[in-house]
Design a protein around this motif. Structure first.
Motif, PDB file in Angstrom:
ATOM      1  N   GLY A  44      -5.550  -9.110   5.062  1.00 25.81           N
ATOM      2  CA  GLY A  44      -5.259  -9.038   3.639  1.00 25.81           C
ATOM      3  C   GLY A  44      -6.270  -9.779   2.801  1.00 25.81           C
ATOM      4  N   ARG A  45      -5.987  -9.812   1.521  1.00 28.48           N
ATOM      5  CA  ARG A  45      -6.874 -10.435   0.542  1.00 28.48           C
ATOM      6  C   ARG A  45      -6.191 -11.641  -0.092  1.00 28.48           C
ATOM      7  N   GLU A  47      -5.450 -14.124  -3.174  1.00 30.49           N
ATOM      8  CA  GLU A  47      -5.362 -14.183  -4.636  1.00 30.49           C
ATOM      9  C   GLU A  47      -4.705 -15.495  -5.041  1.00 30.49           C
ATOM     10  N   GLU A  78      -1.805 -16.682  -2.527  1.00 27.75           N
ATOM     11  CA  GLU A  78      -1.053 -15.483  -2.191  1.00 27.75           C
ATOM     12  C   GLU A  78      -1.923 -14.589  -1.326  1.00 27.75           C
ATOM     13  N   VAL A  80      -2.321 -10.654  -0.295  1.00 32.78           N
ATOM     14  CA  VAL A  80      -1.954  -9.257  -0.506  1.00 32.78           C
ATOM     15  C   VAL A  80      -2.202  -8.576   0.839  1.00 32.78           C
ATOM     16  N   ASP A  82      -2.651  -5.938   3.662  1.00 36.39           N
ATOM     17  CA  ASP A  82      -3.089  -4.562   3.885  1.00 36.39           C
ATOM     18  C   ASP A  82      -2.577  -4.032   5.220  1.00 36.39           C
ATOM     19  N   ARG A  91       4.551  -7.072   1.338  1.00 33.82           N
ATOM     20  CA  ARG A  91       3.265  -6.625   0.788  1.00 33.82           C
ATOM     21  C   ARG A  91       2.485  -7.793   0.172  1.00 33.82           C
ATOM     22  N   ARG A  92       3.175  -8.784  -0.347  1.00 33.65           N
ATOM     23  CA  ARG A  92       2.555  -9.973  -0.951  1.00 33.65           C
ATOM     24  C   ARG A  92       3.358 -11.189  -0.504  1.00 33.65           C
TER      25      ARG A  92
END
Length: 179
Positions: A44-45, A47, A78, A80, A82, A91-92
């Motif tokens: 994930g990414r 944030e 956080e 996110v 994938d 999802r988050r």
């Protein structure tokens, strides 16, 4: 007068030597097999990355400031999600990172990363270096980034190297030999 100059030099030496202490005498390489201590592994990414500074007065819990802080500061961000590689994840999700080397970066690129997380109530990977200081997770209600004491965190570039080794271990393959 000579006494004053020695005192002044001593003061300068003390001030110059006043740098934050590192908790680890030696740094040990990441061991991909430590992913077995994870409850969740995602790609994930990142944030909303920020450093949470400890407020010893207790009046402003979780305040975000720019000045350097004590060793019990931590990062919060956080993810996110994938892809979920192990466990379950929304999802988050919000996570914490209490870096055992006390060296969280001030900012972080969004990624993508392979991120291994653990429940703060669960065991951490074993100490493999001669020393470390381990504090309890800063937030018992949030997952925390997996990191063995005095080693790198499981916040890996999503492709190649250590991330591929972690994927292999999750698929049941042994970790490659080190050179």
């Amino acid at each position: 007068m000579r006494h004053l100059s020695h005192t002044g030099m001593l003061a300068v030496a003390v001030i110059a030597g006043a740098v934050p202490a590192k908790a680890c005498m030696t740094f040990v390489p990441l061991r991909a097999e430590d992913v077995r201590y994870a409850d969740t592994v995602v790609v994930g990414r990142v944030e909303k990355y920020r450093i949470i500074r400890h407020d010893p007065s207790g009046r402003k819990a979780d305040r975000v400031v720019k000045s350097p802080g004590p060793i019990w500061d931590y990062a919060r961000f956080e993810v996110v999600v994938d892809q979920v590689l192990l466990g379950r994840a929304p999802r988050r999700l919000s996570v914490t990172w209490d870096n055992s080397t006390f060296d969280e970066p001030e900012s972080m690129a969004p990624g993508p990363y392979l991120i291994a997380l653990r429940n703060p109530a669960r065991p951490i990977p074993p100490l493999r270096g001669p020393s470390a200081t381990i504090f309890p997770a800063p937030r018992a209600d949030l997952p925390t980034l997996l990191q063995a004491p005095c080693s790198s965190p499981f916040l890996l570039p999503a492709a190649g190297g250590d991330a591929d080794a972690v994927r292999g271990i999750l698929a049941g393959k042994p970790e490659p030999e080190r050179r």
